[in-house]
Enzyme design. Sequence first.
Site, short mmCIF file in Angstrom:
data_model
loop_
_atom_site.label_atom_id
_atom_site.label_comp_id
_atom_site.label_asym_id
_atom_site.label_seq_id
_atom_site.Cartn_x
_atom_site.Cartn_y
_atom_site.Cartn_z
N GLU B 46 0.84 -1.20 0.00
CA GLU B 46 0.00 0.00 0.00
C GLU B 46 0.88 1.26 0.00
OE1 GLU B 46 -2.17 0.05 3.65
OE2 GLU B 46 -3.51 1.69 3.07
N LYS B 117 -9.37 2.80 -1.98
CA LYS B 117 -9.67 2.15 -0.71
C LYS B 117 -11.00 2.66 -0.15
CE LYS B 117 -7.22 1.14 3.67
NZ LYS B 117 -5.94 1.40 4.38
N CYS B 150 -5.53 -3.22 2.33
CA CYS B 150 -5.34 -3.23 3.78
C CYS B 150 -6.65 -3.44 4.56
CB CYS B 150 -4.61 -1.96 4.20
SG CYS B 150 -3.72 -2.14 5.78
#
Lengths: 281, 281
Positions: B46, B117, B150
């Site tokens: 990330e 995200k 994540c």
Amino acid sequence: MTHMATRIAAAQLPITMADPVANLEAAAAAVASAAASGARLVILPELSDSGYVFTGETEARSLATPASGRTLTRWRELAAAHQLVIAGGFCELGDDGRLYNSAAVVAEGGTLAVYRKAHLWDAEKLVFTPGDAPPAVVDLPFGRVGLMICYDLEFPEWTRLAALAGADLIAAPVNWPAAPRPAHERPPEVVKAQAAAAANGVFVAVADRCRTERGVGWISGSVIVGPGGFPLAGPVLADHPALLTADCDLPRARDKTLNANNDLLADRRPELYGGLSPVQT
Amino acid sequence: MTHMATRIAAAQLPITMADPVANLEAAAAAVASAAASGARLVILPELSDSGYVFTGETEARSLATPASGRTLTRWRELAAAHQLVIAGGFCELGDDGRLYNSAAVVAEGGTLAVYRKAHLWDAEKLVFTPGDAPPAVVDLPFGRVGLMICYDLEFPEWTRLAALAGADLIAAPVNWPAAPRPAHERPPEVVKAQAAAAANGVFVAVADRCRTERGVGWISGSVIVGPGGFPLAGPVLADHPALLTADCDLPRARDKTLNANNDLLADRRPELYGGLSPVQT
């Protein structure tokens, strides 16, 4: 908060196929041991009165009892005698004449919930009717107990629904069939139970069984997991009876805060999850 | 089916805060190593170009690039030079002027997907705008690759959506902050990745990072998990660079059959899952 902790017990038991009297006696002994250890909630395995590996629907029917019958009546007596709550699996003959793979929460006052397994495993589909109600969640003096059975626990939707409904602990009677796995790896069933606890910030208590039945072996993976996803007791992973206990401050599971900016449930984006269930019209 | 396996690589890298040139060089070296090992897909962490622990929005903005910018341009050159596909995280300046914690899938022909995200962690909420699109799923010659970042991976709804959209593998660039855990226990993040693989019958490949950044340490838990939920490589769980590889027959993940009566996705009961997302009207 230690003073608020409640002792929870998960009883890993051998079950004698097609011998409900013997099985109720074994359950009674396990409940007595749990009570002696100070437990206020004891979890028994799936189909703990009948056994699991039925020859077919006829045998299952011969072993099934209604929720008003032998098994839950006996549990009520035990709950009263030992001043605790029992959550366990039984072979249910429904009022509709159908068979259900069910679990109940029983206290001295009577049966607080009957839940019917919604996700059936393998040959269960030939014997049982799947339930069509969400996981039961029962509000007890020491916390809110959600109830689901075995394969149900492997559906993240189901554990999430229990958490969203307010469960502090998910009690899961199971009969986990053994399967090969790499050395030093936990069975996926245990990993999923840990993940369900961590993803939802709830306790998860699993009562599995032991001893081969009609050629089927079991993981014997009874475990009590904390809301962080780490085991508090177990997993046993050995083919013998066991009584796991852990002191669990169940209402602690209501705090889903992870840090100043995150909350396990509030961080969900339900507006983006429409693909998980049919569009309601 | 061994002849159909594709080598997948996950690169655990140190990242130098606020030094995109150095970070792109480190990524290039990792991609070259992955190519030398025979990998056809390599996953980077990330925010692999910018670093993670921003002093605030101003610093993040100074490090962000558009999808047409420096980072993905460089990845395209690398993909062409090494004849592989890159899936990694970058700090995106959107066309709308907002900042996104994004990931992209880049091949020699160009960028195949940019994903933003959707579930932001902690101070990311002060810097980034959350994405509002489902996990990207890219159809590649060797299989379908889903992409999330994540904390996204910790939402079972999100991994399920990727699987329902046809992902054979979920590629997850992460920066997993270290946290205390009991001895001999895997971090919950790794457990959840394993559970996501097992519950959905997909491969999961996680590229984490190493080396403390502005006082924040990392799990360094890069791992490649098979559809049974068992690690095929890793988890590393050590604070050093690593290049994990595993040979994965990605289309094998399309068979969700467990036995004659069970199928991981067909066994879902979506008609009972309405509580997971708002009622559509």
